[in-house]
Enzyme design. Structure first.
Site, short mmCIF file in Angstrom:
data_model
loop_
_atom_site.label_atom_id
_atom_site.label_comp_id
_atom_site.label_asym_id
_atom_site.label_seq_id
_atom_site.Cartn_x
_atom_site.Cartn_y
_atom_site.Cartn_z
N SER A 146 -1.28 3.26 1.69
CA SER A 146 -2.10 2.39 1.32
C SER A 146 -3.49 3.22 1.59
O SER A 146 -3.41 2.53 2.40
CB SER A 146 -1.57 0.86 0.97
OG SER A 146 -0.98 0.42 3.22
N GLY A 158 -6.38 1.75 0.41
CA GLY A 158 -7.27 0.84 -0.20
C GLY A 158 -7.50 0.54 -1.70
O GLY A 158 -6.43 0.88 -2.43
N GLY A 167 -5.35 3.39 -4.66
CA GLY A 167 -4.06 3.35 -4.38
C GLY A 167 -3.44 4.05 -3.22
O GLY A 167 -3.50 3.14 -2.28
N GLY A 221 -0.57 -5.54 1.36
CA GLY A 221 -0.71 -4.46 1.79
C GLY A 221 1.34 -5.47 1.75
O GLY A 221 2.77 -4.44 1.67
N ASP A 222 1.97 -6.29 1.78
CA ASP A 222 3.21 -6.91 1.73
C ASP A 222 3.73 -6.90 -0.15
O ASP A 222 4.49 -6.75 0.51
CB ASP A 222 2.66 -8.10 1.99
CG ASP A 222 2.37 -8.87 3.06
OD1 ASP A 222 2.71 -8.21 4.65
OD2 ASP A 222 1.56 -9.74 3.83
#
Lengths: 309, 309
Positions: free
Chosen positions: A217, A219, A222, A248-249
């Site tokens: 990931s 930020g 993408g 993130g989760d």
């Protein structure tokens, strides 16, 4: 059901203050509390999408009781947390109303005794019998061996279950060697694991270290996925500004959701980007707006990443 | 017994962090929890001095249970807190290990319903029957009428009991009009009450407004007392540097302790200064060192204050 593991569960507290100034005294204007820890957040998103999900990990003390009371109020999430003698940690997010910025204070968490760690491993094994997929999420509390995730991955694989690992540092390094199906590092975690700041090179390297697939990931840029089936870059329709808490989760939940629905990689990445973007845009930290999510599903770009590492 | 009233009790949490930086994420290296609120702190000091003391006020929720568990572990303090449906507030003190400075975050406290406020007043009246002295301490939680302390003072006086009031703002202004025996404002609270920044003039003015005696705590400059018997200034032997947390509550405890022992004003002020200085010098916030306290008793200066207001 999907089983999410959060060894360092938390009571997430958010304080709103007019303006945070070090060494001053502040009146908190608003207090909110949520059950937290990465795997708990992932479970909440999965349940909202209609999946059967069970959370395990540790709970203890007055804070643990609050976490469990609040979990009981989340429809679709089954609580299979294991008791421990210490108290579940708190995290405090202080939101500055003037700037919108957040200052985070994270308690280290209770020390897990060898007896408690054994009890957890037994509970985990018995939960695996009815699980279809496992997500191992977040930091390790004091007392849990640094190779804990590697052991939990091997146990899940002995049950023939796919495993996603979302952690950092040495627990990630040890975990990767146990061959999880997916890891989801951010840019810093990936660089720490591989020593490379080039995401393309680093995702390839992380696969060589044992990860079946790597979803990095990055930020606002993408997701970058390196998998057995190919490599893709997935991006939202426009760069989004908002609260990245829980983004993130949401990526992890999106990957698990589409994976459990037997969708191919591009559809998994689409769901992950749509969910994380809908989380960043939501007014409440860590929540997502279903309408925004469904609209975004049609707007995410997933492109083949062809340049060699 | 001495009865201390803390309508806005708290779970006082202290976090140690390496260096507090707004908008950054911090790992808390040490977490400590104590039952708090001014009247609770006063009671702990009184009990340490050997007095019988009962605490009342409100308690609720998971935080209230922790406050009560921890109070039960303090020898000599009797818990007569009244339950309420909301949760006892937290205060978070973030200590910067680099500078030693503290950043304070105070939750507002639960809203007290009219039924709960009535229940408290009944409990208070029944406690007064066995009390010898009353201390009303700290802020009012939401829902408690601003004239609350004035009412509690009148009730105590109807039982013939002496009353000390330690609060600020409008609750202090209303309370003073009900003629408490002693008020203990700091310099800011006194200036807000009287409109005067000259402590001598302001203490006289506060007496005219209804306070039997005014003991103004002026930080490193010690105490200025204006009473029916005379005016005194009490100072520690040397200016002290340290953690001022709990110093004001130690002053209140010193005044109550010497008052209950039927000592005259200079001895009351001596005990107050010795206790507050021993609190500032203690390594743990809000605690005091008995050896330091006893040594200081012989070193405090109490001088007649003769200049007219």
């Amino acid at each position: 059901m999907i089983l999410t593991v959060t060894l360092n569960t938390a009571l997430d507290i958010t304080y709103r203050v007019r303006s945070l100034r070090p060494h001053a005294s502040h009146r908190v204007s608003e207090v909110t509390e949520r059950p937290g820890g990465k795997g708990v957040n992932v479970a909440r998103v999965l349940a909202a999408l209609g999946h059967e999900v069970t959370v395990t990990g540790f709970t203890g003390g007055a804070t643990g009781r609050v976490v469990q009371e609040k979990l009981a109020a989340v429809p679709g999430v089954v609580d299979a947390l294991v008791p421990l003698s210490g108290a579940t940690r708190r995290t405090v997010a202080v939101v500055d109303e003037r700037t919108g910025d957040t200052t985070q204070l994270n308690e280290p968490g209770p020390t897990v005794t060898p007896t408690e760690w054994s009890a957890f491993q037994e509970a985990y094994e018995s939960l695996l019998a009815s699980a279809s997929m496992v997500a191992l999420c977040g930091s390790l509390p004091p007392g849990v061996p640094v190779g804990a995730y590697a052991g939990l991955i091997r146990t899940a694989r002995s049950f023939g279950l796919p495993v996603l690992l979302d952690t950092s540092g040495e627990p990630l390094r040890r975990g990767v060697a146990a061959r999880p199906d997916i890891i989801k590092p951010n840019a810093d975690e990936l660089a720490e694991l591989t020593g490379s700041h080039d995401p393309l090179r680093a995702t390839q390297d992380a696969r060589r270290r044992g990860a079946g697939a790597v979803v990095a990931s990055l930020g606002p840029e993408g997701l970058l996925a390196a998998t057995r089936e190919g490599r893709w870059r997935a991006t939202p329709p426009t760069p989004t500004r908002g609260n990245p808490t829980g983004a993130g989760d949401a990526v992890v939940a999106g990957l698990l959701s589409a994976w459990t629905d037997h969708l191919p990689w591009p559809a998994r990445l689409t769901r992950a980007i749509a969910l994380s973007t809908a989380t960043v845009l939501a007014p409440v930290a860590g929540e997502f707006d279903r309408g925004v999510y469904e609209e975004l599903l049609g707007l995410v770009t997933v492109a083949n990443e062809t340049s060699a590492a």
